[in-house]
Write a protein that holds these residues in place. Structure first.
Motif, PDB file in Angstrom:
ATOM      1  N   GLY A 206      -5.179  -4.359   1.108  1.00 17.90           N
ATOM      2  CA  GLY A 206      -3.852  -4.052   0.592  1.00 17.90           C
ATOM      3  C   GLY A 206      -3.616  -2.600   0.272  1.00 17.90           C
ATOM      4  O   GLY A 206      -2.625  -2.279  -0.363  1.00 17.90           O
ATOM      5  N   CYS A 207      -4.495  -1.691   0.695  1.00 12.80           N
ATOM      6  CA  CYS A 207      -4.347  -0.271   0.404  1.00 12.80           C
ATOM      7  C   CYS A 207      -4.224   0.524   1.696  1.00 12.80           C
ATOM      8  O   CYS A 207      -4.731   0.126   2.740  1.00 12.80           O
TER       9      CYS A 207
ATOM     10  N   LEU B 126      -4.524  -7.201  -9.838  1.00 14.85           N
ATOM     11  CA  LEU B 126      -4.763  -8.161  -8.773  1.00 14.85           C
ATOM     12  C   LEU B 126      -6.139  -8.794  -8.905  1.00 14.85           C
ATOM     13  O   LEU B 126      -6.323  -9.980  -8.676  1.00 14.85           O
TER      14      LEU B 126
ATOM     15  N   MET C  16      -2.236  -1.808 -10.605  1.00 15.08           N
ATOM     16  CA  MET C  16      -1.907  -3.077  -9.953  1.00 15.08           C
ATOM     17  C   MET C  16      -3.134  -3.671  -9.268  1.00 15.08           C
ATOM     18  O   MET C  16      -3.298  -4.884  -9.212  1.00 15.08           O
TER      19      MET C  16
ATOM     20  N   ALA D  31      -1.372   1.204  -2.921  1.00 13.09           N
ATOM     21  CA  ALA D  31      -1.337  -0.230  -2.687  1.00 13.09           C
ATOM     22  C   ALA D  31      -0.078  -0.577  -1.898  1.00 13.09           C
ATOM     23  O   ALA D  31       1.010  -0.072  -2.191  1.00 13.09           O
ATOM     24  N   SER D  32      -0.229  -1.424  -0.897  1.00 15.07           N
ATOM     25  CA  SER D  32       0.916  -1.803  -0.068  1.00 15.07           C
ATOM     26  C   SER D  32       1.986  -2.519  -0.882  1.00 15.07           C
ATOM     27  O   SER D  32       3.163  -2.515  -0.525  1.00 15.07           O
ATOM     28  N   GLY D  33       1.589  -3.139  -1.984  1.00 14.57           N
ATOM     29  CA  GLY D  33       2.552  -3.843  -2.825  1.00 14.57           C
ATOM     30  C   GLY D  33       3.306  -2.945  -3.789  1.00 14.57           C
ATOM     31  O   GLY D  33       4.142  -3.415  -4.553  1.00 14.57           O
ATOM     32  N   VAL D  34       3.002  -1.633  -3.759  1.00 13.92           N
ATOM     33  CA  VAL D  34       3.695  -0.676  -4.631  1.00 13.92           C
ATOM     34  C   VAL D  34       4.383   0.344  -3.730  1.00 13.92           C
ATOM     35  O   VAL D  34       3.851   1.406  -3.439  1.00 13.92           O
ATOM     36  N   SER D  35       5.570   0.011  -3.269  1.00 16.86           N
ATOM     37  CA  SER D  35       6.272   0.892  -2.348  1.00 16.86           C
ATOM     38  C   SER D  35       6.947   2.038  -3.096  1.00 16.86           C
ATOM     39  O   SER D  35       7.291   1.921  -4.280  1.00 16.86           O
TER      40      SER D  35
ATOM     41  N   SER E 184      -0.733   2.024  -8.433  1.00 13.79           N
ATOM     42  CA  SER E 184      -1.518   1.298  -7.440  1.00 13.79           C
ATOM     43  C   SER E 184      -2.872   0.910  -8.013  1.00 13.79           C
ATOM     44  O   SER E 184      -3.358  -0.214  -7.797  1.00 13.79           O
TER      45      SER E 184
END
Length: 279
Positions: free
Chosen positions: A26-27, A174, A170, A47-51, A167
């Motif tokens: 996810g990074c 996670l 998070m 992190a891909s989940g923190v745009s 990131s």
């Protein structure tokens, strides 16, 4: 008892392996800015989940709320001359951001002065900034010194240091979420809470501070402000007495090493200042 311990250890190992696999996938490695003359070239893990867009949206919402509260308390831009001075300096710096990242030229930059005794200033993702009157009144910065602090804070936003730190936060969350899936303890990740923590509570990393220092002096130099003012500014910060540490130093630590690095950075970008200052 021995069997129970083995089961527990086995579950713990599976959790750690699963968490590591999820986090690794996810990074992404990014380069948020060009290096400039000062040479900022560190790669960053996001992190891909923190745009970037999501964090800027959250920052804008939090900033609007802060301004609303300050206005209600009659603490927003109470001195028109002071506010205009800060905005004039900021605008000169903003015109230089394209050197590091062209897309930042289209950010919705905004800066306000908040009435507070705290010696503080900050810039959120996307360019939402504030300078506190305590910094202006207690430090009594020259325009060049004020440019140094505003440029430093802008550099944090340009380098997306908040996103990088969120990131990390998070990622830790996670890991807890993976653990909770096994243990049933429950863990939640909150983008807004993480942003608030990295912006206003947790101390900055030495790496981030060095990057912001160096990039800030280049922004100031390119805008026609003496970059050596960054040295005198942080000396003033370190010397501010009265038995209490300036609020800004809780997240922006000062040291002799830092000042020495600023001196070197200022010398390196001095030709840019001399060129910009030519009539």
């Amino acid at each position: 008892m021995q069997l129970s311990v083995k089961r527990c250890c086995g579950a713990g190992i599976r959790v750690m392996v699963l968490a590591a696999a999820v986090l690794a996938s996810g990074c992404s490695v990014v380069q948020t800015t060009a290096g400039g003359d000062i040479g900022i070239d560190r790669k960053q893990y996001m992190a891909s989940g923190v745009s970037e867009a999501a964090l800027q949206q959250e920052a804008s919402a939090q900033y609007a709320q802060m301004l609303s509260q300050a206005k209600a308390q009659k603490a927003l831009n109470v001195d028109a001359g002071q506010t205009q001075r800060v905005r004039n300096i900021a605008q000169r710096l903003i015109r230089q951001v394209g050197v590091f990242r062209p897309d930042a030229q289209s950010w919705q930059w905004e800066i306000n002065v908040l009435h507070s005794d705290e010696v503080n200033a900050w810039c959120m993702p996307g360019g939402k900034m504030a300078v506190y009157t305590g910094l202006i009144q207690k430090i009594k910065p020259t325009d060049a010194e004020l440019a140094a602090i505003i440029g430093h804070e802008m550099a944090h936003a340009l380098r997306e240091h908040a996103r990088e730190r969120v990131s990390q936060q998070m990622a830790a969350g996670l890991g807890l979420a993976v653990l909770s899936a096994v243990t049933g303890s429950g863990a939640a990740m909150d983008l807004g809470q993480n942003l608030s923590e990295v912006m206003f509570t947790l101390p900055g990393s030495r790496t981030h501070e060095t990057e912001a220092d160096r990039m800030g002096v280049e922004l100031a130099a390119r805008a026609g402000y003496d970059p050596h003012a960054a040295v005198s500014l942080w000396r003033k910060m370190a010397q501010l007495g009265g038995g209490s540490q300036p609020e800004i130093l809780s997240t922006h630590p000062s040291s002799a090493t830092r000042i020495a690095d600023l001196e070197q950075a200022a010398a390196r970008v001095e030709p840019l200042y001399r060129q910009a200052a030519k009539p």
